[in-house]
Design a protein around this motif. Sequence first.
Motif, short mmCIF file in Angstrom:
data_model
loop_
_atom_site.label_atom_id
_atom_site.label_comp_id
_atom_site.label_asym_id
_atom_site.label_seq_id
_atom_site.Cartn_x
_atom_site.Cartn_y
_atom_site.Cartn_z
N ILE A 79 0.88 -1.28 0.03
CA ILE A 79 -0.02 0.01 0.11
C ILE A 79 0.79 1.32 0.07
N LEU A 80 1.97 1.06 0.73
CA LEU A 80 2.96 2.40 0.99
C LEU A 80 3.35 2.60 -0.46
N GLN A 81 3.98 1.52 -1.02
CA GLN A 81 4.50 1.86 -2.46
C GLN A 81 3.36 2.35 -3.35
N LEU A 82 2.40 1.57 -3.56
CA LEU A 82 1.53 1.90 -4.50
C LEU A 82 0.84 3.50 -4.44
N HIS A 83 0.72 3.85 -3.01
CA HIS A 83 0.47 5.02 -2.62
C HIS A 83 1.09 6.39 -3.02
N SER A 84 2.62 6.04 -2.99
CA SER A 84 3.60 6.86 -3.22
C SER A 84 3.65 6.80 -4.91
N ILE A 85 3.00 5.97 -5.52
CA ILE A 85 3.13 6.21 -6.97
C ILE A 85 1.84 6.86 -7.24
N LEU A 86 0.65 6.01 -6.82
CA LEU A 86 -0.81 6.44 -7.12
C LEU A 86 -1.37 7.35 -6.53
N GLY A 87 -0.96 7.74 -5.25
CA GLY A 87 -1.70 8.67 -4.53
C GLY A 87 -3.08 8.23 -3.90
N ASN A 88 -4.06 8.94 -3.67
CA ASN A 88 -5.33 8.35 -3.39
C ASN A 88 -6.13 7.56 -4.17
N LYS A 89 -5.52 6.90 -5.39
CA LYS A 89 -6.44 5.97 -6.05
C LYS A 89 -6.71 4.79 -5.47
N TRP A 90 -7.65 4.57 -4.62
CA TRP A 90 -7.89 3.55 -3.70
C TRP A 90 -8.07 2.36 -4.62
N SER A 91 -8.95 2.67 -5.52
CA SER A 91 -9.59 1.41 -6.34
C SER A 91 -8.49 1.02 -7.09
N ALA A 92 -7.41 1.74 -7.47
CA ALA A 92 -6.42 1.16 -8.36
C ALA A 92 -5.49 0.47 -7.37
N ILE A 93 -5.27 0.83 -6.31
CA ILE A 93 -4.40 0.27 -5.24
C ILE A 93 -5.11 -0.97 -4.85
N SER A 94 -6.45 -1.13 -4.60
CA SER A 94 -7.05 -2.36 -4.17
C SER A 94 -6.96 -3.47 -5.29
N LYS A 95 -6.76 -3.15 -6.51
CA LYS A 95 -6.31 -4.17 -7.63
C LYS A 95 -5.26 -4.88 -7.42
N HIS A 96 -4.37 -4.46 -6.45
CA HIS A 96 -3.02 -5.09 -6.40
C HIS A 96 -3.26 -5.96 -5.05
N LEU A 97 -4.24 -5.65 -4.38
CA LEU A 97 -4.21 -6.27 -2.98
C LEU A 97 -5.63 -7.32 -3.07
N PRO A 98 -5.49 -8.61 -3.63
CA PRO A 98 -6.69 -9.36 -3.65
C PRO A 98 -7.47 -9.45 -2.50
N GLY A 99 -8.54 -9.50 -2.48
CA GLY A 99 -9.43 -9.73 -1.43
C GLY A 99 -9.75 -8.25 -0.59
N ARG A 100 -8.96 -7.53 -0.79
CA ARG A 100 -9.20 -6.12 -0.07
C ARG A 100 -9.92 -5.12 -1.07
N THR A 101 -10.81 -4.40 -0.12
CA THR A 101 -11.56 -3.24 -0.90
C THR A 101 -10.94 -1.96 -0.98
N ASP A 102 -11.32 -1.06 -1.79
CA ASP A 102 -10.96 0.28 -1.96
C ASP A 102 -11.09 1.00 -0.68
N ASN A 103 -12.27 0.77 -0.18
CA ASN A 103 -12.71 1.36 1.18
C ASN A 103 -11.93 0.72 2.33
N GLU A 104 -11.94 -0.44 2.37
CA GLU A 104 -10.81 -0.99 3.52
C GLU A 104 -9.44 -0.61 3.59
N ILE A 105 -9.07 -0.17 2.30
CA ILE A 105 -7.60 0.10 2.16
C ILE A 105 -7.50 1.92 2.57
N LYS A 106 -8.56 2.44 2.03
CA LYS A 106 -8.48 3.65 2.64
C LYS A 106 -8.78 3.86 3.94
#
Length: 446
Positions: A202-229
């Motif tokens: 999450i840290l690595q992706l956030h440093s690249i993607l910012g608050n794109k929770w949906s995009a980040i969640s695609k790299h974390l199977p089973g985790r929702t964007d809301n949960e990651i946020k």
Amino acid sequence: MAVGAETMVRPFPAAAAGGGDEVSAWAAATGFHHAAETTDWPLVDPMVWGDEKRMKRELVAWAKAVASMAAGKNASHWTEASGGCLKECRDRQSSSAMKDVTDWKPTNPLDAPGVIYLPAPNPLATLVKAGVTNGLKKGPWTPEEDQKLMNYIQKHGHGSWRALPELAGLNRCGKSCRLRWTNYLRPDIKRGKFSEEEEQTILQLHSILGNKWSAISKHLPGRTDNEIKNFWNTHLRKKLIQMGIDPMTHRPRTDFFAALPQLIALANLHQLIEQQPWDGHTSGTQTQTEAVQAANLQYMQSLLQSAASIAPSPTSISSLNSLTSDLDQISLLTPQHMLSPTILENIGGNDFAGQVPHNQTPSTTRFDQPVISNINMNSDNNVSSSERCHVEGEDNNSQKSMLLYENSLPPLSDMSASNPSNAMSTSKCVALQCIDNSFPQPIGIV
DNA sequence: AAACGAAACAACCGCAGGATC
DNA sequence: TGATCCTGCGGTTGTTTCGTT
């Protein structure tokens, strides 16, 4: 809280809540009249009460609280109508004495001296509180609703979310159904704590993607964007802040608070300089001290200017301007024209010597004004060409910060979130280490 | 034991963009 | 081509739980 001859209100809308035997038993045990006997309580959607276990807890807590109040205890907390009461009930329920409900022998407040009277709840307000607006329910989902939604989607798929609620027999809007399904009920959702790997991802992706929770969640199977946020907002963001790292840029913070250690050092420097006899007759040691202090002074100025570039509030502008006034005073105490050209050359080479002409009185910049400043220093010889601490002006603040901190920060995993003082002290040490590396002579940093 | 506040979590709201008519 | 609908997204709010005083 009115204690008087108003209408007695039953403490719980028993029949309307559909509590069945539990409620009847409670009513019998407490001596409260069954709500069916009164119209004081409006209909309340039983779903908002959740499962039976919870309902029982609420009932018992409520009744005990009322009984307690009837005995003259803590009546001050019952100044509100049912909404306020509920919270108090929850608090009471959570206390250890309320854990074992079987141990409780209720008293009948109706028989108690000084009967307690509660204001009758507004039926409409109660419905709104229950989440029933415009005929559609809002708020927390009940197990029954979850089951209906799951059953429908497993059989038919979700199809049109707008049409789904009616087809599934749910009194919810389609949007609410979609959110419930995607964030909670979907079978592939992984619950539970985030692992160390997930955190790093999450840290690595956030440093690249910012608050794109949906995009980040695609790299974390089973985790929702809301949960990651949520995880980000409640854990990671704070963790980074504690480490002195800007959670948005993933770089060390350059705002006022991050610069606080340096500002404290500045205050000490002020003291030190005031004690210095600036008589122009310098020994070799004094010359070196002058050089270090002049460099420190310049460095502090640049730090303050960096702080100013974070668009400070009017209050902080005022505070910082006050600090720069101090700095101006220090500057006047240590005018560079009082230093010999040799010293200037030693402390800054061409870069530094060229920054402020010898015939110009040094001055700091106000924090509500644009800032342009250049100073290069290294650790080899007091101050020299750029390497370790390279301050290039506001446009490169983050780059400057990276240079200041990059070799000093421990790995994220080493930082204990459970020990904020650890993180804070580490952050502080990082800042001080930087200064120490740049200025071999102690300058009275706390 | 009670009260309070912070943390954690779930759900809602409003907006943007794509699809369809 | 514009209007409307639908969905997804990110920010925000509300509720519950937990820890501390």
